[in-house]
Design an enzyme around this catalytic site. Structure first.
Site, PDB file in Angstrom:
ATOM      1  N   ARG A   1       2.739  12.697  -9.925  1.00 25.91           N
ATOM      2  CA  ARG A   1       3.893  11.767  -9.870  1.00 25.91           C
ATOM      3  C   ARG A   1       4.005  10.930 -10.847  1.00 25.91           C
ATOM      4  O   ARG A   1       3.196  10.317 -11.180  1.00 25.91           O
ATOM      5  CB  ARG A   1       3.887  10.993  -8.310  1.00 25.91           C
ATOM      6  CG  ARG A   1       5.054  10.508  -7.890  1.00 25.91           C
ATOM      7  CD  ARG A   1       4.665   9.594  -6.579  1.00 25.91           C
ATOM      8  NE  ARG A   1       4.695  10.392  -5.421  1.00 25.91           N
ATOM      9  CZ  ARG A   1       3.966   9.899  -4.497  1.00 25.91           C
ATOM     10  NH1 ARG A   1       3.344   8.926  -4.304  1.00 25.91           N
ATOM     11  NH2 ARG A   1       3.885  10.731  -3.450  1.00 25.91           N
TER      12      ARG A   1
ATOM     13  N   ARG B   1       3.182   0.706  -5.877  1.00 25.86           N
ATOM     14  CA  ARG B   1       3.696   2.016  -6.298  1.00 25.86           C
ATOM     15  C   ARG B   1       4.902   2.113  -7.338  1.00 25.86           C
ATOM     16  O   ARG B   1       5.286   0.815  -7.682  1.00 25.86           O
ATOM     17  CB  ARG B   1       4.078   2.967  -5.145  1.00 25.86           C
ATOM     18  CG  ARG B   1       3.191   2.944  -4.232  1.00 25.86           C
ATOM     19  CD  ARG B   1       1.879   4.231  -4.515  1.00 25.86           C
ATOM     20  NE  ARG B   1       1.240   4.370  -3.480  1.00 25.86           N
ATOM     21  CZ  ARG B   1       1.226   5.425  -2.504  1.00 25.86           C
ATOM     22  NH1 ARG B   1       2.202   6.079  -2.414  1.00 25.86           N
ATOM     23  NH2 ARG B   1       0.358   5.473  -1.598  1.00 25.86           N
TER      24      ARG B   1
ATOM     25  N   LYS C   1      -0.996   1.232   0.391  1.00 26.04           N
ATOM     26  CA  LYS C   1      -0.061   1.168  -0.600  1.00 26.04           C
ATOM     27  C   LYS C   1       0.877  -0.058  -0.534  1.00 26.04           C
ATOM     28  O   LYS C   1       0.849  -0.724   0.482  1.00 26.04           O
ATOM     29  CB  LYS C   1       0.688   2.495  -0.488  1.00 26.04           C
ATOM     30  CG  LYS C   1       1.465   2.442   0.715  1.00 26.04           C
ATOM     31  CD  LYS C   1       1.986   4.194   1.040  1.00 26.04           C
ATOM     32  CE  LYS C   1       2.672   4.455   2.437  1.00 26.04           C
ATOM     33  NZ  LYS C   1       3.137   5.751   2.400  1.00 26.04           N
TER      34      LYS C   1
ATOM     35  N   LYS D   1       4.936  -1.290  -1.855  1.00 26.10           N
ATOM     36  CA  LYS D   1       6.171  -0.838  -2.447  1.00 26.10           C
ATOM     37  C   LYS D   1       6.975  -1.992  -2.870  1.00 26.10           C
ATOM     38  O   LYS D   1       7.240  -2.685  -1.644  1.00 26.10           O
ATOM     39  CB  LYS D   1       6.771   0.186  -1.391  1.00 26.10           C
ATOM     40  CG  LYS D   1       5.909   1.507  -1.440  1.00 26.10           C
ATOM     41  CD  LYS D   1       6.488   2.397  -0.224  1.00 26.10           C
ATOM     42  CE  LYS D   1       5.624   3.698  -0.206  1.00 26.10           C
ATOM     43  NZ  LYS D   1       6.176   4.624   0.703  1.00 26.10           N
TER      44      LYS D   1
ATOM     45  N   CYS E   1      11.794  15.316   2.892  1.00 37.28           N
ATOM     46  CA  CYS E   1      10.442  15.061   2.197  1.00 37.28           C
ATOM     47  C   CYS E   1      10.118  16.506   1.802  1.00 37.28           C
ATOM     48  O   CYS E   1      10.564  17.370   2.345  1.00 37.28           O
ATOM     49  CB  CYS E   1       9.459  14.309   3.126  1.00 37.28           C
ATOM     50  SG  CYS E   1       9.133  15.366   4.340  1.00 37.28           S
TER      51      CYS E   1
ATOM     52  N   CYS F   1       2.353  19.626   1.222  1.00 40.88           N
ATOM     53  CA  CYS F   1       2.091  18.250   1.721  1.00 40.88           C
ATOM     54  C   CYS F   1       0.979  18.464   2.875  1.00 40.88           C
ATOM     55  O   CYS F   1       1.104  19.008   3.855  1.00 40.88           O
ATOM     56  CB  CYS F   1       3.005  17.371   2.039  1.00 40.88           C
ATOM     57  SG  CYS F   1       2.569  15.815   2.583  1.00 40.88           S
TER      58      CYS F   1
ATOM     59  N   CYS G   1       6.459  14.800   8.805  1.00 45.01           N
ATOM     60  CA  CYS G   1       5.367  13.989   9.404  1.00 45.01           C
ATOM     61  C   CYS G   1       6.150  12.359   9.633  1.00 45.01           C
ATOM     62  O   CYS G   1       7.041  11.973   9.132  1.00 45.01           O
ATOM     63  CB  CYS G   1       4.199  13.951   8.683  1.00 45.01           C
ATOM     64  SG  CYS G   1       4.219  12.518   7.503  1.00 45.01           S
TER      65      CYS G   1
ATOM     66  N   CYS H   1       8.351   9.636   4.067  1.00 47.07           N
ATOM     67  CA  CYS H   1       8.946   9.640   2.772  1.00 47.07           C
ATOM     68  C   CYS H   1      10.225   9.687   2.325  1.00 47.07           C
ATOM     69  O   CYS H   1      10.865   9.326   1.423  1.00 47.07           O
ATOM     70  CB  CYS H   1       8.142  10.752   1.972  1.00 47.07           C
ATOM     71  SG  CYS H   1       6.266  10.507   1.763  1.00 47.07           S
TER      72      CYS H   1
END
Lengths: 575, 185
Positions: free
Chosen positions: A82, A151, A215, A217, A436, A442, A481, A485
């Site tokens: 990514r 991110r 993470k 954002k 996603c 994934c 899930c 995303c």
């Protein structure tokens, strides 16, 4: 699994991850050794955590798992890479290089993400290093694109407000760079930078030696568009444009969408509006928020480690005071703003600078050469003649930006010749749908998302057609899930994967990213999804008031309880 | 097997010693493990030639062999042709296989075969041989067995500092002692 078991398991996993970070010599781990191991296409288990900070995930082709197990072969390991690309802006020259990488090293597709990154899928270990070198040769890096760090910074794509976009983009880009880890690990491992004294012990003034608990954002929006879905971010900045100039930002904090099935202590949450800051104050505020999360975020349970839980556990007032204390100044009262959509506007728009912008619909953000629609080739052709730039939108679409009027017809012809003009005829449902990646790559996915979206759209379009709702602008989001995303909890209709072919049906978000949806039906298959939606579409067709969105209608008619957190909506100031 | 020996004997280039090796090797129908489980074994089995070595490792695990084992495997592609990959990985993890070198000939522009891997590990291989290791070769007779033989000879020449003829003689001795055995076809 009981909640207690889940908690214990997550506790072990969290302790392991924290230990890996601490012992990684500033994110080096044993990556060099792992890359050199010829007996496996995988990297060492601890390195699968470390490599995230370098912008890559180890995955495997889940479609092939059983077959390969029977063949006594290990899973078909491969890597997703990514990019870190604040605002998703690239030049045509960079585009051509990324395109060549997609074909040369990855699976022949470019994937645009909801955080304005490019993703390459299917890169094998042996070619990871050449691929990362090729990306860097395009002057794009992948540092911190994944992992427990800040991110990719998202910026409103906003093609029609050129000056404002440029100013906001500049701040966002500087924030992204400011929050880069200071370790040289990335440059040593992938770009063969010479190790110098202190290698492995670099000072990380913002993150510290174990980086963040989870993470992080950041997104920037330029009202009235909330394409960046800023309330879904740990920090959301809302640009305040006054007299055509960027005056500063309203800052929101504590948004985040990830949740875990069956664990009520995890939930999606919208950010709280903290107040207004000037452009000069942005960095101090970012540092204050990030370091507060670094110091107070939960390092015992990853599931509970995002900033949203830190804020909920200690209270918004405490959080705001702590941030102000660290920043050395107080937030000013938030300034007036208004969001009207979190979708994209397709087709041509004129900018303030005499240049024009074309927003193309890219379904699920997947640019590929399909029969009748060689989109990868088409965009390559466009990149060869385009003199402006490309911008990925936070909705997985693509803007061909800054086109001189004289070049417009040439680009239109290429768009039409390569099946890139779907936006002209597609239903609003199709134009706004987000998916996603999910299966087969994934590892988190419980159910299909991107691969299922085309079928699902056909069925829903047929259903809407029957109710005379073909042109209703309904926001659909599907996720394999509960991690979010595709930002499913902000979809007017959302499917969240539960098991193969089964989803939780979520309903009732608004169309501007201000209200979360709520669970309507749990763990149902396609037939049950369509059956559940049918009467709701019928009611919407008959009883909606003028301009009322589907999500708003469901809330007004109490089909879904208005129980979703409305933090962001409550504090929004409408002028 | 007999055909292979005859074919090799017809080859004008081979030395007398080399013919002797083939004659001795040809006497065995199949390769067998050393009686002494404390001996180290070197298994060279590219392609389907690797199959009997699964049994070797299983047997050695069953008797708790103290000797070490080293496998050389090759095939065209890592992704699709790494036969019994999972089993070798597990054997390594469990300490039932001690070393594994692989050569995937088509994964890069220059073709790499097991004999290249043998040569790269020449010093260590020679040390294993000196230490009493048994060497087993299984697989393609037409080219692989010859190339592997040449590699072994060259390794003995280089690290034993003896002539090629003496090295051939040394391999013939090993074959006679059943420490160098082949099952090639």
């Amino acid at each position: 699994m009981s909640a207690l078991d889940q908690m214990t398991q997550d506790g072990f996993r969290t302790a392991a991850t924290e230990a890996i970070k601490a012992g990684s010599r500033r994110l080096r781990g044993t990556l060099v050794e792992s890359l050199a191991d010829p007996l496996t296409g995988a990297i060492a288990e601890a390195d699968t955590q470390v490599i995230k900070f370098h912008g890559s995930y180890q995955q495997d082709d889940r479609d092939l798992r059983d077959e390969r197990r029977q063949q006594k072969l290990e899973p078909s390991y491969q890597f997703m890479i990514r990019t870190r690309l604040p605002g998703g802006v690239v030049t045509p020259q960079q585009w051509l290089k990324l395109d060549a990488i997609a074909s040369g090293y990855a699976n022949g597709t470019l994937r645009l993400t909801t955080r304005q990154a490019f993703q390459f899928h299917g890169v094998i270990k042996h070619e990871l290093k050449p691929t990362l070198r090729a990306i860097n040769a395009a002057l794009i890096d992948t540092v911190a694109a994944c992992g427990d760090v800040n991110r990719n910074v998202v910026v409103a794509a906003n093609p029609h407000q050129s000056a404002a976009h440029a100013a906001v983009y500049d701040v966002a880009r500087r924030v992204s760079e400011h929050l880069l880890p200071k370790t040289r690990a990335y440059y040593e491992i992938w770009l063969d930078e010479q190790r110098v004294a202190g290698s492995g012990e670099e000072d990380e003034p913002i993150y510290g030696p174990t980086y963040l608990p989870r993470k992080f954002k950041i997104a920037f929006a330029v009202p009235p568009s909330n394409d960046a879905d800023i309330f879904a971010n740990d920090i959301g900045f809302i640009a305040i444009i006054e007299d055509g100039a960027l005056a500063g930002f309203n800052a929101a904090a504590g948004g985040g969408l990830g949740a875990t099935h069956g664990d009520a202590r995890t939930y999606p949450r919208l950010g709280d509006l903290l107040g207004f800051v000037t452009v000069d104050q942005v960095f101090a505020i970012v540092d204050a928020i990030v370091t507060t999360q670094r110091d107070f975020g939960d390092r015992t349970e990853r599931k509970h480690a995002r900033l949203k839980y830190t804020i909920d556990d200690r209270g918004v007032e405490w959080f705001k005071a702590e941030v102000e204390r660290r920043a050395g100044f107080a937030f000013a009262p938030p300034r007036a703003f208004r969001f009207d959509t979190n979708g994209d506007r397709f087709g041509w728009t004129g900018g303030e600078n005499g240049l024009q912008h074309l927003t193309l619909r890219i379904e699920s953000g997947r640019i590929a050469d399909r029969p009748g629609a060689p989109q990868l080739k088409g965009l390559r052709e466009i990149a060869r003649v385009h003199r402006g730039e490309f911008r990925i939108t936070p909705n997985q679409n693509l803007v061909v930006a800054n086109v001189a009027p004289v070049d417009r017809s040439r680009i239109d012809a290429l768009v039409a010749a390569h099946g890139l003009d779907g936006w002209r005829v597609a239903t609003p449902l199709r134009l706004n749908a987000l998916a996603c990646v999910a299966l087969p790559t994934c590892s988190q996915a419980f159910a299909e998302a991107e691969r299922y979206l085309p079928d699902l759209l056909l069925r829903l379009e047929a259903q809407l057609e029957r109710h005379g709702l073909r042109d209703a602008p309904i926001g659909l989001r599907i996720s394999g899930c509960p991690n979010g995303c595709s930002r499913p909890y902000l979809g007017e209709i959302a499917l969240v994967g539960k098991a193969p072919g089964r989803y939780n049906l979520m309903l009732g978000a608004d169309a501007a990213g201000r209200r979360l949806n709520v669970l309507y039906r749990e763990n149902i298959d396609e037939a049950a999804i369509l059956a559940a939606l049918d009467p709701l579409f019928a009611g919407y067709a008959k009883e909606r008031v003028d301009g009322e969105g589907f999500g708003d209608f469901l809330v007004r008619t109490r089909v879904v309880a208005d129980a979703a957190k409305r933090t962001a909506l409550d504090v929004e100031i409408v002028t | 097997m007999a055909r292979t020996v005859r074919a090799q004997l017809r080859d004008a280039r081979i030395t007398t010693a080399r013919a002797a090796v083939d004659a001795v090797l040809g006497a065995f129908d199949r390769i067998e493990q050393p009686q002494d489980a404390s001996r180290n074994i070197i298994m060279i089995g590219p392609g389907t030639g690797v199959a009997p070595f699964r049994g070797f490792l299983q047997e050695r695990a069953a008797v708790g062999a103290s000797g070490k084992s080293w496998l050389f495997f090759g095939n065209p592609h890592f992704h699709t042709d790494f036969l019994y990959q999972i089993e070798w990985q597990q054997a390594l993890k469990r300490g039932q296989l001690h070393r594994l070198d692989v050569a995937f000939s088509r994964d890069q522009s220059d073709k790499v075969y097991v004999q290249h891997r043998l040569r790269r590990r020449g010093a260590e291989l020679y040390a294993w041989l000196q230490d009493g290791a048994h060497v087993y070769v299984c697989g393609d007779a037409a080219r692989m067995a010859k190339d592997v033989h040449a590699a072994l000879r060259d390794i003995i020449v280089e690290h034993g500092r003896i002539s090629a003829e003496d090295a051939e003689a040394r391999l013939a001795e090993l074959a006679a002692e059943r420490r160098y055995a082949r099952d090639v076809y």
